[in-house]
Design a protein around this motif. Structure first.
Motif, short mmCIF file in Angstrom:
data_model
loop_
_atom_site.label_atom_id
_atom_site.label_comp_id
_atom_site.label_asym_id
_atom_site.label_seq_id
_atom_site.Cartn_x
_atom_site.Cartn_y
_atom_site.Cartn_z
N UNK A 158 57.23 -14.22 41.10
CA UNK A 158 55.50 -13.07 41.40
C UNK A 158 55.96 -12.30 40.24
N UNK A 159 54.54 -12.17 38.93
CA UNK A 159 54.59 -11.53 37.89
C UNK A 159 54.02 -10.31 37.96
N UNK A 160 54.87 -9.06 37.28
CA UNK A 160 53.43 -8.02 37.54
C UNK A 160 54.23 -7.66 36.25
N UNK A 161 52.31 -7.13 35.72
CA UNK A 161 52.29 -6.91 34.06
C UNK A 161 52.15 -5.25 33.49
N UNK A 162 52.49 -4.65 32.38
CA UNK A 162 52.99 -3.72 32.47
C UNK A 162 52.36 -3.40 30.92
N UNK A 163 50.88 -2.86 31.05
CA UNK A 163 49.94 -2.86 30.08
C UNK A 163 49.12 -3.85 30.28
N UNK A 164 47.18 -3.06 30.15
CA UNK A 164 46.52 -4.08 30.44
C UNK A 164 45.44 -4.20 29.28
N UNK A 165 46.55 -3.45 27.84
CA UNK A 165 45.15 -3.83 26.54
C UNK A 165 44.96 -5.09 26.02
N UNK A 166 45.05 -5.34 24.59
CA UNK A 166 43.90 -6.57 24.36
C UNK A 166 45.30 -7.79 24.56
N UNK A 167 46.49 -7.12 24.43
CA UNK A 167 46.84 -8.42 24.23
C UNK A 167 47.76 -8.71 26.07
N UNK A 168 47.78 -7.43 26.52
CA UNK A 168 48.01 -7.50 28.02
C UNK A 168 46.98 -8.35 29.03
N UNK A 169 46.08 -8.38 28.47
CA UNK A 169 44.91 -9.28 29.06
C UNK A 169 44.86 -10.62 29.20
N UNK A 170 45.60 -10.85 27.17
CA UNK A 170 45.45 -12.52 27.10
C UNK A 170 46.50 -12.79 28.13
N UNK A 171 47.52 -12.24 27.97
CA UNK A 171 48.83 -12.92 28.99
C UNK A 171 48.50 -12.60 30.87
N UNK A 172 47.50 -11.56 31.24
CA UNK A 172 47.19 -11.47 31.95
C UNK A 172 46.95 -12.91 32.51
N UNK A 173 45.46 -12.66 31.49
CA UNK A 173 44.84 -14.63 32.08
C UNK A 173 45.05 -15.66 32.17
N UNK A 174 46.56 -15.94 31.55
CA UNK A 174 47.34 -16.50 31.16
C UNK A 174 48.16 -17.05 31.62
N UNK A 175 48.27 -15.76 32.88
CA UNK A 175 49.32 -16.19 34.09
C UNK A 175 48.29 -16.67 35.70
N UNK A 176 47.53 -15.93 35.00
CA UNK A 176 46.10 -16.85 36.24
C UNK A 176 46.37 -18.40 36.68
N UNK A 177 45.84 -18.96 35.20
CA UNK A 177 46.04 -20.03 34.67
C UNK A 177 46.92 -21.29 35.25
N UNK A 178 47.93 -20.30 35.67
CA UNK A 178 49.26 -21.24 35.86
C UNK A 178 49.83 -21.43 37.09
N UNK A 179 49.37 -22.95 37.25
CA UNK A 179 50.10 -22.92 38.65
C UNK A 179 51.16 -22.60 39.80
N UNK A 180 52.00 -22.37 39.04
CA UNK A 180 53.65 -21.98 38.97
C UNK A 180 53.88 -20.36 39.42
N UNK A 181 52.63 -19.18 38.40
CA UNK A 181 53.10 -18.29 38.38
C UNK A 181 52.30 -17.18 39.40
N UNK A 182 51.90 -15.95 39.97
CA UNK A 182 50.98 -15.42 40.22
C UNK A 182 50.88 -14.10 39.77
N UNK A 183 50.39 -13.62 39.51
CA UNK A 183 49.61 -12.41 39.03
C UNK A 183 49.37 -11.33 40.19
N UNK A 184 50.29 -10.80 40.35
CA UNK A 184 50.21 -9.73 41.38
C UNK A 184 50.15 -8.22 41.48
N UNK A 185 50.39 -7.81 40.40
CA UNK A 185 49.96 -5.91 40.09
C UNK A 185 50.20 -6.28 38.62
N UNK A 186 49.21 -5.47 38.13
CA UNK A 186 49.20 -4.64 36.76
C UNK A 186 49.09 -2.71 36.63
#
Lengths: 332, 332, 332, 332
Positions: free
Chosen positions: D2-30
């Motif tokens: 389970x993954x939390x993301x701190x910072x939803x700017x330009x680069x945070x958005x990239x990482x957040x969407x990349x987490x979503x595309x992974x089968x082994x990780x789940x983005x739960x909070x931003x």
């Protein structure tokens, strides 16, 4: 839009995952004659694995993607449009032009959208070239050249059912030539040889071939194919015109270059179509859904599929008779 | 060796100066129907300006270089070999294959060496490619592609006397295809259009053309020509084989590359043959003198000249009739 | 113009033959400490083999080309200009800047032309880049990068007498940096290592080096050198500016490219300077004779030679002390 | 995970969407200081928009990705590892090396994994180059060259808070140089100028800079940076070694090439980092999750972050004092 996928093989999987990545489309059902294939893709996408009939009869499904074996395409297209669905179908509609014509009549009657999967038109490089060509950057079009070489030949069993190189492989290049020429070919001359695998020759097909075509105004297209290229999947187009030349080529596996006493070495080119045309498959589906949502007829159309097939038929005949074949696509 | 030069035009001048630069050859006499041309080249080289007859009858001259208009080639070759001289003659021997055959019979009787000026075989790049091809680097040869585009079309008056594009321009590519294929073509199909200059079409010729050829074992050659390329003199060859591909291309005017908001820009390619093939002309004469001194028959031979002409004749016929033409070069 | 050549070694031979190829210059005499070298070149050019003194005292000789060992350059320049001759001298004037200054005073007094052989300025590619730079194509100059790598290190005995890498090899790059910067460097920082051949390090020199320089307005130049490159003689320049980038690079031995399962392979780059800079040597002499005939001072001048030497001295000092060195070329 | 993301700017958005595309990780909070940014990314990914504290105190979250402004990095890293979470943090840990050291002590005590986002190591081209370098393809490493040019300068307000070019921009190149050199630099010399935007100079920073570094064994690294390149985001690396050279370069927007009387033109290079390094960002996260799942320490580590910062500090000092600066990374 709710989407059903018929066929969960290699290419069906690509399209299914691309639907999942779209915010405007929802993959709800997957069908495949191999239950495991359907179940596996359903699991990866959140869709249900069901029968083809269940998809066709599900009134909530707006669009179907047909990625089944070729000999099922025409029947499935007819069933799907008759069930009121928009259809995206992998090339070709059928190996028999007469069957394609009948199918298109049915489609026409329903008024439902049908798009044929000539993915290469959507490759960002080829699409940019075509767009610049249309903007006049090369001037009047004179010579269109298409080179297409697969990394390695398919199994002979595949070849026997394929309709032959001109219908199975070069059909993409016939569509690309039409796309670039912006004028219909009126004459087709083809040469073919079995140089890669003698078994392909014994099966009555060729694995190495070249075609010349001419349009009414005298534009010339040359296409060459090989079923084998040691250095990867070779996909090149070039257009020569009155103002200059536009070409687009291969993508190497990486940009790394080494230099030693043996010279400068770059990587082989991307191999194979799933990698080389990954962006094209995404753009292709985007064009399909965008057209459907906008109420516009998607391109390439069923008629584009028929015309490419007529050229492939002509090339097959020319290759066998040794004579050029006249075609009349404007009346197709 | 003492050398006489017949024809002091553009190409005669190149060869004359290349003779001067050789330690083993001495340019003693130059003849031209235009006395000023002969005088000017004589002055630049230290040779004497004399008549063609004077060169042919001068027993001290060992070799003649024939750079006169095409319609004089066959007569001059016959006169020169009959006078005991080794002969280098610019292509073609004649526009009429029957005349070439008669000329070669005469040459054969005298036993004197005759070399035909297919300069492109001697381009260091193309020669290296052919050598590596022969060493097996591309494996078995499958598809030979030749692209040849002139920077701009010749005057229509020239076109009218030229024998047509296939004999005047594509003849170089027919020779190159034979050089690379290492097997004689047995079938020729040609398409041609007048797209560059309508006046060329009105004169009965084409300025844009493509040819497909096939050998007995199934190797394929594709050639395309245009009389105009805005970006320079486009000269490319590519051979695809069982082990890979070998290609050789154009030389840009400089290696300078700029990068701006409009992208990366490299120079046009070298324009025209005097520049692009400067090294080839030197190597060609070197091959001629080396063969003569070693008592070996020079290559490309008169027979190579005849075979290229037969292919050009076949392409001309195919282009007019719309049908492929069968040729039998092994019996030529 | 009548020309005498002092020094018939590798580079003297190049210049001698280039004089012979010019219509406006006549190589009349060649001198070399090795009589065989002089005799051989004299035979090849039609010049007489004589002593250096004979050349200097021959009043009919208008210009001398000095291609002797470095430690004789300054004396010969002084003797030649004092004898009223125009002088072309290979770089450097001397390894000692003070000696160069004295020599240039003498030259100045005689008013005779002196040109220093920084041949790279005359490479058609680099010259075209500089010309386009001057025309503003890259905008304001910001970063100049020069990469220079020899194919293989010289013998250690040569290295010991050479003045060190910065004076012997990088001096060309200092001149090129000045040529491209269009503003004098005011600061030099150098790093060097002996990585190629430990014996070079034991001799107190380096074989791998990099330099940073800055001009008064803040333009930056970076140079790197290696005494060894397995892939040929690596000669690249790049200028980055406000409007874009201009770069010019290496020339491969041929344009042939192969493609196999190992990737795409191009030839090594031309190796070595006699081949790579053949056109530059011709253009350099052309500039010398053109300037002399036109009564203009040739470029690069003796002062250019001095300035490059000052930069090489500064880099040598920086490399030894580990500190940047300030230079003042505008007062040189 | 389970993954939390701190910072939803330009680069945070990239990482957040990349987490979503992974089968082994789940983005739960931003979380983001700008509620709209957090809400928008939450909507696109299915995560919840919450406060940073809520993420840090949520015991079910295994890993956090820190994509907030630089001045919050060190505090958030300390809080996250103290809360038992694996941490991926965008570079740099802090602009102050002393603060980084204290932070790393805290991380060390918790034993939790910390990875720093030097994304370029994961570019498929640069990663392949490094891997081939490590396999010995270029032999012993001698000269590492890194060129890095941004398409256009950032706003001066950004520059003022950035820590300066060496810490803000060149820090990536310091990491790349370390990655390629495989030996720590011991000396740093830097030159910088404000040539692109005078306001950057008035703010006390530079926009054009070059650095030379040397390792204990004498390997040399040269880096150059510009805040502006008209032709795109210029990212090149080159390593010269005893057996040859390896380099990797830019990716053009398409493979289309045009040829006209103005020459051959290719597209500008990809612009900007989100496009150029899209694959690198995916591979970077893959390395992070793979290391975490395997119980291994991820690379680049917090120590790698510190070392790059020390080099950036040294370059900043050198640029200001005009003197080389000695560093001791092995004791960092």
């Amino acid at each position: 839009m709710k989407v059903g996928l018929l066929g969960a093989g290699r290419i069906g999987r690509i399209h299914g995952l691309n639907v999942v990545a779209r915010p405007d489309a929802h993959l709800v059902a997957v069908a495949d004659a191999m239950p495991d294939a359907a179940a596996s893709l359903a699991a990866a996408t959140g869709a249900k694995a069901v029968s083809a009939d269940a998809i066709l009869s599900d009134g909530s499904i707006d669009a179907v993607l047909i990625c089944t074996p070729t000999d099922t395409h025409a029947d499935l297209i007819e069933a799907a449009v008759s069930a009121g669905k928009a259809v995206f179908c992998e090339k070709p509609v059928d190996l028999d032009s007469a069957r394609i014509r009948r199918c298109l009549v049915t489609v026409e009657k329903t008024g439902k959208p049908l798009m044929i999967g000539f993915n290469r038109r959507f490759d960002p490089n080829f699409a940019a070239l075509e767009s610049r060509l249309r903007a006049g950057e090369a001037g009047a079009i004179e010579i269109v050249s298409v080179i297409s070489r697969d990394p390695s030949p398919p199994p002979v069993e595949y070849v026997k059912r394929s309709g032959g190189l001109f219908r199975d492989m070069m059909i993409h290049d016939f569509d690309m030539a039409r796309f670039l020429l912006a004028e219909e070919p009126v004459e087709v001359f083809a040469l073919g040889s079995a140089l890669v695998d003698p078994a392909i020759g014994q099966a009555g097909d060729v694995d190495t071939a070249a075609v010349l075509m001419k349009t009414a105004s005298g534009r010339i297209a040359q296409i060459s194919n090989s079923r084998r290229a040691t250095y990867g999947y070779d996909q090149r187009i070039e257009v020569h015109g009155s103002k200059g030349m536009l070409r687009a080529g291969n993508i190497h596996e990486t940009t790394v270059e080494s230099a030693t006493g043996q010279g400068f070495r770059a990587d082989p080119v991307q191999n194979f179509f799933l990698e080389r045309y990954a962006a094209a498959y995404r753009a292709e589906l985007d064009a399909f859904f965008t057209a459907c949502k906008g109420g516009k007829a998607p391109t390439p159309s069923g008629l584009d599929g028929l015309k490419a097939q007529i050229l492939a038929d002509a090339a097959t005949e020319s290759s066998k008779t040794g004579k050029p074949v006249t075609v009349s696509l404007t009346e197709a």
